[in-house]
Design an enzyme around this catalytic site. Structure first.
Site, PDB file in Angstrom:
ATOM      1  N   CYS A 165       0.856  -1.184   0.000  1.00  0.00           N
ATOM      2  CA  CYS A 165       0.000   0.000   0.000  1.00  0.00           C
ATOM      3  C   CYS A 165       0.887   1.227   0.000  1.00  0.00           C
ATOM      4  CB  CYS A 165      -0.934   0.009   1.212  1.00  0.00           C
ATOM      5  SG  CYS A 165      -2.404   1.036   0.922  1.00  0.00           S
ATOM      6  N   CYS A 211      -0.155   4.160   1.900  1.00  0.00           N
ATOM      7  CA  CYS A 211      -0.586   5.117   2.932  1.00  0.00           C
ATOM      8  C   CYS A 211       0.475   5.437   3.992  1.00  0.00           C
ATOM      9  CB  CYS A 211      -1.884   4.662   3.598  1.00  0.00           C
ATOM     10  SG  CYS A 211      -1.862   2.966   4.194  1.00  0.00           S
ATOM     11  N   CYS A 260      -4.232   5.914   0.533  1.00  0.00           N
ATOM     12  CA  CYS A 260      -3.642   4.663   0.062  1.00  0.00           C
ATOM     13  C   CYS A 260      -3.204   4.741  -1.399  1.00  0.00           C
ATOM     14  CB  CYS A 260      -4.624   3.513   0.256  1.00  0.00           C
ATOM     15  SG  CYS A 260      -5.010   3.231   1.995  1.00  0.00           S
ATOM     16  N   LYS A 278     -12.265  -5.325   2.436  1.00  0.00           N
ATOM     17  CA  LYS A 278     -11.706  -4.501   3.494  1.00  0.00           C
ATOM     18  C   LYS A 278     -12.675  -3.355   3.740  1.00  0.00           C
ATOM     19  CE  LYS A 278      -7.693  -1.713   4.570  1.00  0.00           C
ATOM     20  NZ  LYS A 278      -6.310  -1.385   4.195  1.00  0.00           N
ATOM     21  N   ARG A 297      -3.128   3.141  12.478  1.00  0.00           N
ATOM     22  CA  ARG A 297      -2.799   4.405  11.813  1.00  0.00           C
ATOM     23  C   ARG A 297      -1.946   5.291  12.705  1.00  0.00           C
ATOM     24  NH1 ARG A 297      -8.638   5.588   8.942  1.00  0.00           N
ATOM     25  NH2 ARG A 297      -8.650   3.644   7.729  1.00  0.00           N
ATOM     26  N   ARG A 304     -11.339   7.202   3.899  1.00  0.00           N
ATOM     27  CA  ARG A 304     -11.025   6.176   2.902  1.00  0.00           C
ATOM     28  C   ARG A 304     -12.280   5.562   2.263  1.00  0.00           C
ATOM     29  NH1 ARG A 304      -5.772   6.187   4.141  1.00  0.00           N
ATOM     30  NH2 ARG A 304      -4.900   5.230   6.031  1.00  0.00           N
ATOM     31  N   GLU A 353     -16.244  -8.364  -4.688  1.00  0.00           N
ATOM     32  CA  GLU A 353     -14.809  -8.024  -4.581  1.00  0.00           C
ATOM     33  C   GLU A 353     -13.963  -9.294  -4.601  1.00  0.00           C
ATOM     34  OE1 GLU A 353     -12.969  -5.384  -4.597  1.00  0.00           O
ATOM     35  OE2 GLU A 353     -14.179  -3.650  -4.038  1.00  0.00           O
ATOM     36  N   LYS A 374     -11.478  -8.288   6.335  1.00  0.00           N
ATOM     37  CA  LYS A 374     -11.147  -7.558   7.543  1.00  0.00           C
ATOM     38  C   LYS A 374     -12.092  -6.407   7.766  1.00  0.00           C
ATOM     39  CE  LYS A 374      -7.628  -4.399   7.334  1.00  0.00           C
ATOM     40  NZ  LYS A 374      -6.299  -3.869   6.993  1.00  0.00           N
ATOM     41  N   SER A 402      -5.992  -3.992  14.383  1.00  0.00           N
ATOM     42  CA  SER A 402      -5.433  -3.314  15.561  1.00  0.00           C
ATOM     43  C   SER A 402      -6.495  -2.915  16.581  1.00  0.00           C
ATOM     44  CB  SER A 402      -4.641  -2.084  15.110  1.00  0.00           C
ATOM     45  OG  SER A 402      -5.462  -1.194  14.364  1.00  0.00           O
ATOM     46  N   TYR A 425      -2.489  -9.883  16.036  1.00  0.00           N
ATOM     47  CA  TYR A 425      -1.404  -9.361  16.875  1.00  0.00           C
ATOM     48  C   TYR A 425      -1.196 -10.235  18.117  1.00  0.00           C
ATOM     49  CZ  TYR A 425      -1.897  -5.268  13.879  1.00  0.00           C
ATOM     50  OH  TYR A 425      -1.950  -4.433  12.791  1.00  0.00           O
TER      51      TYR A 425
HETATM   52  C1  PBG Z   1      -2.967  -0.146   4.919  1.00  0.00           C
HETATM   53  C2  PBG Z   1      -3.522  -1.063   5.940  1.00  0.00           C
HETATM   54  C3  PBG Z   1      -4.311  -0.750   7.047  1.00  0.00           C
HETATM   55  C4  PBG Z   1      -4.485  -1.933   7.748  1.00  0.00           C
HETATM   56  C5  PBG Z   1      -3.837  -2.927   7.025  1.00  0.00           C
HETATM   57  N1  PBG Z   1      -3.254  -2.368   5.892  1.00  0.00           N
HETATM   58  C6  PBG Z   1      -4.829   0.544   7.545  1.00  0.00           C
HETATM   59  C7  PBG Z   1      -5.864   1.281   6.823  1.00  0.00           C
HETATM   60  O1  PBG Z   1      -6.422   0.823   5.826  1.00  0.00           O
HETATM   61  O2  PBG Z   1      -6.110   2.409   7.243  1.00  0.00           O
HETATM   62  C8  PBG Z   1      -5.193  -2.092   9.045  1.00  0.00           C
HETATM   63  C9  PBG Z   1      -4.510  -3.029   9.970  1.00  0.00           C
HETATM   64  C10 PBG Z   1      -4.895  -2.890  11.399  1.00  0.00           C
HETATM   65  O3  PBG Z   1      -5.667  -2.002  11.811  1.00  0.00           O
HETATM   66  O4  PBG Z   1      -4.389  -3.722  12.167  1.00  0.00           O
HETATM   67  N2  PBG Z   1      -3.826   0.132   3.861  1.00  0.00           N
HETATM   68 ZN    ZN Z   2      -3.305   1.919   2.718  1.00  0.00          ZN
END
Ligand code: PBG
Ligand code: ZN
Length: 339
Positions: free
Chosen positions: A133, A135, A143, A208, A218, A230, A246, A261, A287, A326
């Site tokens: 990515c 970002c 992104c 996603k 983030r 986003r 998707e 996710k 996270s 995690y």
């Molecule tokens: C990057 C990305 C993100 C996550 C995985 N890849 C963050 C987002 O889309 O803002 C989230 C992972 C997490 O929160 O543990 N595009």
């Molecule tokens: Zn991203």
């Protein structure tokens, strides 16, 4: 019930009355013998946050128990994860110097390629996957590249293909595009095939959702968008049929694995995808899900190990083959202790 009785004993109970589901719950060995679902360490993927420079692993404020690692730290960490029996790692880089187009993301000498090489040396049996990515590399935190105030799909896809090619050239087993751009999988597949990386697998973050649960991540990556949000590229959490589209699209573009996710808010999608697709399925316990469980445990509201296991079992039961979490290290440690 007025069935016939002989000397006070019910004769040949029929149907439901013969069945006692508690019989197989009576003892732990019986329960373990017939349990349907396991969360084996080999299925778990540990996300790893990288940071430039040197020094000890640095604790992440927003995620107690999670660290950011330098490339050097991986020399010790890789074998530890490997010995614990964890399946793999998913690497998250960060720019030393953010830029409008995030160009550091495709540098062959960037943090992620260096980390891939270090892990391939120190822990050859770990599957090494990389998040693809922009970002964490763009000044605006989106992104993709921004044109006229919008995230430009096709311009972004070209760059994502370069990022994936750089990671693959460094030896990544799997690249995982997470930008939610249309046709990113197809573009990455053709870039990999053109550059001699036909063997590198693509793990598509297919479904996603634009989620409130990415906050702690983030903060670590300093990737919160500086304007807007986003929602023009990540999926609306209200949509399940669209999530399946998707996934079908990513499969058609050549994805080797599919991911959903956040995990706990996508269990229905996992169950439906399990019926519909033959590809391996993954779920990412993100996270915010981690932070929420940690906070509840720290507050004495739930038992951490039990609550974590219950969430992972549910994710497996819904249909995930692979889980990014995690908690991977903690779980592998418990498994090694036979708990
Ligand atoms: C990057 C990305 C993100 C996550 C995985 N890849 C963050 C987002 O889309 O803002 C989230 C992972 C997490 O929160 O543990 N595009
Ligand atoms: Zn991203």
């Amino acid at each position: 019930m007025s069935g016939p009785r002989t000397r006070g004993i019910r004769s040949s109970p029929v149907g439901g009355e013969a069945i006692r589901l508690r019989r197989l719950r009576r003892t732990a060995p019986l329960r373990d013998w017939v349990a349907e679902t396991d969360v084996e360490p080999r299925r778990l993927v540990s996300p790893l946050f990288l940071r430039p420079g040197r020094g000890d692993p640095r604790p992440v404020d927003s995620m107690p128990g999670v660290d950011q690692y330098t490339v050097e730290n991986l020399t010790a960490l890789g074998p530890e994860l490997e010995t614990a029996g964890i399946g793999g790692v998913l690497l998250f880089g960060v720019a030393r110097q953010k830029s409008p187009d995030g160009r550091e993301a495709w540098s062959p000498t960037g943090l992620v390629p260096q980390a891939v090489r270090a892990l391939k040396r120190s822990a050859p049996r770990l599957v090494v996957a990389t998040d693809v990515c922009l970002c964490a590399y763009t000044t605006h935190g989106h992104c993709g590249v921004v044109r006229d105030g919008q995230v430009d799909n096709d311009g972004t896809v070209d760059r994502l293909a370069r990022v994936a090619a750089a990671h693959a050239a460094a030896g990544a087993d799997v690249v995982a595009p997470s930008a939610m751009m249309d046709h990113q999988v197809a573009a990455i597949r053709s870039a990999l095939d053109r550059t001699g990386c036909q063997a590198t697998a693509i793990w598509a973050y297919s479904s996603k959702h634009a989620s409130a649960f990415y906050g702690p991540f983030r903060e670590v990556e300093r990737s919160t968008p500086s304007f807007g949000d986003r929602r023009s590229y990540q999926m609306d959490p209200r949509n399940a049929r669209e999530a399946l589209r998707e996934m079908a699209q990513d499969e058609a573009e050549g994805a080797d694995l599919l991911m959903v996710k956040p995990a706990l808010t996508s269990l229905d999608l996992l169950a439906r995808a399990r019926e519909r697709f033959l590809l391996p399925l993954a779920a990412f316990q993100v996270s915010g899900e981690y932070a929420m469980l940690k906070a509840a445990a720290a507050g004495g509201v739930v038992d951490e190990a039990a609550a974590v296991r219950e969430t992972l079992v549910a994710i497996r039961r819904a249909g995930a083959d692979v889980i990014v979490t995690y908690f991977a290290r903690d779980l592998a440690r418990l498994a090694a202790e036979g708990r």
